[in-house]
Scaffold this motif. Sequence first.
Motif, PDB file in Angstrom:
ATOM      1  N   MET A   1       0.843  -1.177   0.000  1.00 22.41           N
ATOM      2  CA  MET A   1       0.000   0.000   0.000  1.00 22.41           C
ATOM      3  C   MET A   1       0.881   1.230   0.000  1.00 22.41           C
ATOM      4  SD  MET A   1      -2.524   1.316   3.012  1.00 22.41           S
ATOM      5  CE  MET A   1      -1.672   2.523   3.968  1.00 22.41           C
ATOM      6  N   PRO A   2       0.878   2.003  -1.047  1.00 23.09           N
ATOM      7  CA  PRO A   2       1.558   3.281  -0.969  1.00 23.09           C
ATOM      8  C   PRO A   2       0.783   4.205  -0.048  1.00 23.09           C
ATOM      9  CG  PRO A   2       1.314   2.579  -3.226  1.00 23.09           C
ATOM     10  CD  PRO A   2       0.467   1.676  -2.386  1.00 23.09           C
ATOM     11  N   ALA A   3       1.481   4.891   0.789  1.00 22.21           N
ATOM     12  CA  ALA A   3       0.882   5.914   1.629  1.00 22.21           C
ATOM     13  C   ALA A   3       1.655   7.191   1.386  1.00 22.21           C
ATOM     14  CB  ALA A   3       0.966   5.528   3.100  1.00 22.21           C
ATOM     15  N   GLY A   7       2.887  15.589   4.936  1.00 26.27           N
ATOM     16  CA  GLY A   7       3.244  16.934   4.499  1.00 26.27           C
ATOM     17  C   GLY A   7       3.142  17.130   3.000  1.00 26.27           C
ATOM     18  N   ALA A   8       2.765  16.102   2.284  1.00 23.32           N
ATOM     19  CA  ALA A   8       2.685  16.184   0.825  1.00 23.32           C
ATOM     20  C   ALA A   8       1.500  17.051   0.399  1.00 23.32           C
ATOM     21  CB  ALA A   8       2.544  14.790   0.223  1.00 23.32           C
ATOM     22  N   SER A   9       1.716  17.818  -0.661  1.00 27.69           N
ATOM     23  CA  SER A   9       0.651  18.663  -1.200  1.00 27.69           C
ATOM     24  C   SER A   9      -0.317  17.823  -2.022  1.00 27.69           C
ATOM     25  CB  SER A   9       1.266  19.751  -2.085  1.00 27.69           C
ATOM     26  OG  SER A   9       1.787  19.168  -3.266  1.00 27.69           O
ATOM     27  N   PRO A  10      -1.497  18.374  -2.309  1.00 28.66           N
ATOM     28  CA  PRO A  10      -2.436  17.649  -3.182  1.00 28.66           C
ATOM     29  C   PRO A  10      -1.817  17.333  -4.549  1.00 28.66           C
ATOM     30  CG  PRO A  10      -3.576  19.440  -2.083  1.00 28.66           C
ATOM     31  CD  PRO A  10      -2.102  19.596  -1.765  1.00 28.66           C
ATOM     32  N   GLU A  11      -0.971  18.229  -5.045  1.00 32.54           N
ATOM     33  CA  GLU A  11      -0.313  17.983  -6.324  1.00 32.54           C
ATOM     34  C   GLU A  11       0.631  16.788  -6.233  1.00 32.54           C
ATOM     35  OE1 GLU A  11      -0.330  21.080  -4.813  1.00 32.54           O
ATOM     36  OE2 GLU A  11      -1.875  21.962  -6.088  1.00 32.54           O
ATOM     37  N   GLU A  12       1.352  16.673  -5.111  1.00 30.41           N
ATOM     38  CA  GLU A  12       2.258  15.543  -4.926  1.00 30.41           C
ATOM     39  C   GLU A  12       1.483  14.232  -4.816  1.00 30.41           C
ATOM     40  OE1 GLU A  12       4.206  17.255  -1.588  1.00 30.41           O
ATOM     41  OE2 GLU A  12       5.892  17.959  -2.777  1.00 30.41           O
ATOM     42  N   LEU A  13       0.317  14.271  -4.173  1.00 25.12           N
ATOM     43  CA  LEU A  13      -0.542  13.090  -4.100  1.00 25.12           C
ATOM     44  C   LEU A  13      -0.972  12.670  -5.500  1.00 25.12           C
ATOM     45  CD1 LEU A  13      -2.191  10.998  -2.490  1.00 25.12           C
ATOM     46  CD2 LEU A  13      -3.989  12.724  -2.289  1.00 25.12           C
ATOM     47  N   ASP A  14      -1.390  13.642  -6.312  1.00 23.17           N
ATOM     48  CA  ASP A  14      -1.800  13.341  -7.684  1.00 23.17           C
ATOM     49  C   ASP A  14      -0.632  12.767  -8.493  1.00 23.17           C
ATOM     50  OD1 ASP A  14      -4.420  14.135  -7.245  1.00 23.17           O
ATOM     51  OD2 ASP A  14      -4.102  16.164  -8.055  1.00 23.17           O
ATOM     52  N   LYS A  15       0.577  13.323  -8.310  1.00 21.14           N
ATOM     53  CA  LYS A  15       1.755  12.808  -9.017  1.00 21.14           C
ATOM     54  C   LYS A  15       2.050  11.369  -8.601  1.00 21.14           C
ATOM     55  CE  LYS A  15       4.244  17.175  -9.475  1.00 21.14           C
ATOM     56  NZ  LYS A  15       5.458  17.899  -9.053  1.00 21.14           N
ATOM     57  N   ALA A  16       1.909  11.078  -7.310  1.00 13.90           N
ATOM     58  CA  ALA A  16       2.169   9.722  -6.819  1.00 13.90           C
ATOM     59  C   ALA A  16       1.186   8.732  -7.438  1.00 13.90           C
ATOM     60  CB  ALA A  16       2.075   9.683  -5.297  1.00 13.90           C
ATOM     61  N   LYS A  17      -0.088   9.103  -7.479  1.00 11.73           N
ATOM     62  CA  LYS A  17      -1.095   8.220  -8.084  1.00 11.73           C
ATOM     63  C   LYS A  17      -0.831   8.035  -9.573  1.00 11.73           C
ATOM     64  CE  LYS A  17      -4.611  10.468  -6.358  1.00 11.73           C
ATOM     65  NZ  LYS A  17      -5.980  10.878  -5.990  1.00 11.73           N
ATOM     66  N   GLN A  18      -0.414   9.098 -10.258  1.00  7.78           N
ATOM     67  CA  GLN A  18      -0.121   8.992 -11.681  1.00  7.78           C
ATOM     68  C   GLN A  18       1.093   8.098 -11.918  1.00  7.78           C
ATOM     69  OE1 GLN A  18      -2.103  10.179 -14.229  1.00  7.78           O
ATOM     70  NE2 GLN A  18      -0.773   8.786 -15.377  1.00  7.78           N
ATOM     71  N   LYS A  19       2.093   8.181 -11.037  1.00  5.37           N
ATOM     72  CA  LYS A  19       3.275   7.326 -11.176  1.00  5.37           C
ATOM     73  C   LYS A  19       2.890   5.856 -11.044  1.00  5.37           C
ATOM     74  CE  LYS A  19       8.017   6.910 -10.405  1.00  5.37           C
ATOM     75  NZ  LYS A  19       9.178   7.722 -10.476  1.00  5.37           N
ATOM     76  N   GLU A  30      -8.845   4.992  -2.238  1.00  6.85           N
ATOM     77  CA  GLU A  30      -8.284   6.288  -1.863  1.00  6.85           C
ATOM     78  C   GLU A  30      -8.882   6.671  -0.523  1.00  6.85           C
ATOM     79  OE1 GLU A  30      -7.850   9.342  -4.860  1.00  6.85           O
ATOM     80  OE2 GLU A  30      -8.519   7.896  -6.373  1.00  6.85           O
ATOM     81  N   PHE A  31      -8.050   7.230   0.334  1.00 10.21           N
ATOM     82  CA  PHE A  31      -8.484   7.591   1.679  1.00 10.21           C
ATOM     83  C   PHE A  31      -8.635   9.102   1.805  1.00 10.21           C
ATOM     84  CE2 PHE A  31      -5.888   3.713   1.974  1.00 10.21           C
ATOM     85  CZ  PHE A  31      -6.876   2.842   2.358  1.00 10.21           C
ATOM     86  N   THR A  32      -9.618   9.534   2.576  1.00 14.49           N
ATOM     87  CA  THR A  32      -9.847  10.965   2.759  1.00 14.49           C
ATOM     88  C   THR A  32      -9.387  11.460   4.129  1.00 14.49           C
ATOM     89  OG1 THR A  32     -12.124  10.502   3.452  1.00 14.49           O
ATOM     90  CG2 THR A  32     -11.785  11.048   1.144  1.00 14.49           C
ATOM     91  N   LEU A  33      -9.407  10.610   5.137  1.00 13.16           N
ATOM     92  CA  LEU A  33      -8.978  11.043   6.471  1.00 13.16           C
ATOM     93  C   LEU A  33      -7.459  11.133   6.580  1.00 13.16           C
ATOM     94  CD1 LEU A  33     -11.448   9.094   8.784  1.00 13.16           C
ATOM     95  CD2 LEU A  33     -11.511  11.513   8.157  1.00 13.16           C
ATOM     96  N   ILE A  34      -6.773  10.345   5.786  1.00 14.31           N
ATOM     97  CA  ILE A  34      -5.318  10.407   5.709  1.00 14.31           C
ATOM     98  C   ILE A  34      -4.948  10.556   4.245  1.00 14.31           C
ATOM     99  CG2 ILE A  34      -4.902   8.983   7.767  1.00 14.31           C
ATOM    100  CD1 ILE A  34      -4.279   6.654   5.791  1.00 14.31           C
ATOM    101  N   LYS A  35      -3.768  11.090   3.995  1.00  5.71           N
ATOM    102  CA  LYS A  35      -3.313  11.178   2.612  1.00  5.71           C
ATOM    103  C   LYS A  35      -2.743   9.816   2.241  1.00  5.71           C
ATOM    104  CE  LYS A  35      -2.160  16.041   2.715  1.00  5.71           C
ATOM    105  NZ  LYS A  35      -1.072  17.013   2.645  1.00  5.71           N
ATOM    106  N   GLY A  36      -3.507   9.050   1.516  1.00  2.00           N
ATOM    107  CA  GLY A  36      -3.016   7.737   1.141  1.00  2.00           C
ATOM    108  C   GLY A  36      -3.940   7.036   0.182  1.00  2.00           C
ATOM    109  N   PHE A  37      -3.435   5.928  -0.338  1.00  2.00           N
ATOM    110  CA  PHE A  37      -4.222   5.099  -1.246  1.00  2.00           C
ATOM    111  C   PHE A  37      -3.620   3.708  -1.253  1.00  2.00           C
ATOM    112  CE2 PHE A  37      -0.980   7.311  -3.710  1.00  2.00           C
ATOM    113  CZ  PHE A  37      -0.399   6.305  -4.466  1.00  2.00           C
ATOM    114  N   THR A  38      -4.395   2.758  -1.731  1.00  2.00           N
ATOM    115  CA  THR A  38      -3.883   1.417  -1.956  1.00  2.00           C
ATOM    116  C   THR A  38      -3.883   1.171  -3.457  1.00  2.00           C
ATOM    117  OG1 THR A  38      -6.062   0.376  -1.722  1.00  2.00           O
ATOM    118  CG2 THR A  38      -4.709   0.541   0.267  1.00  2.00           C
ATOM    119  N   ALA A  39      -2.995   0.285  -3.856  1.00  2.00           N
ATOM    120  CA  ALA A  39      -2.871   0.008  -5.283  1.00  2.00           C
ATOM    121  C   ALA A  39      -2.413  -1.424  -5.501  1.00  2.00           C
ATOM    122  CB  ALA A  39      -1.873   0.975  -5.907  1.00  2.00           C
TER     123      ALA A  39
END
Length: 66
Positions: A1-3, A7-19, A30-39
């Motif tokens: 699970m990538p988390a 401190g990451a910005s919304p743009e960095e979150l989007d870049k991580a998901k795109q990568k 995708e999680f809303t209470l924490i900045k994270g997602f599973t893949a």
Amino acid sequence: MPAVNSGASPEELDKAKQKVKDQGGKITNEFTLIKGFTAEFPEDKVGALETNEHLTVEADSEVKTQ
């Protein structure tokens, strides 16, 4: 699970998901209470994510509180 680092910005979150997608992965949650997602992600491509300073990459596992 990538988390994503808290401190990451919304743009960095989007870049991580795109990568993840660019490397052949699929975002499964995708999680809303924490900045994270599973893949779902090819094992041979995990190294590409582990080099990102804004990501913490962990394999799926069972988590217990006690």
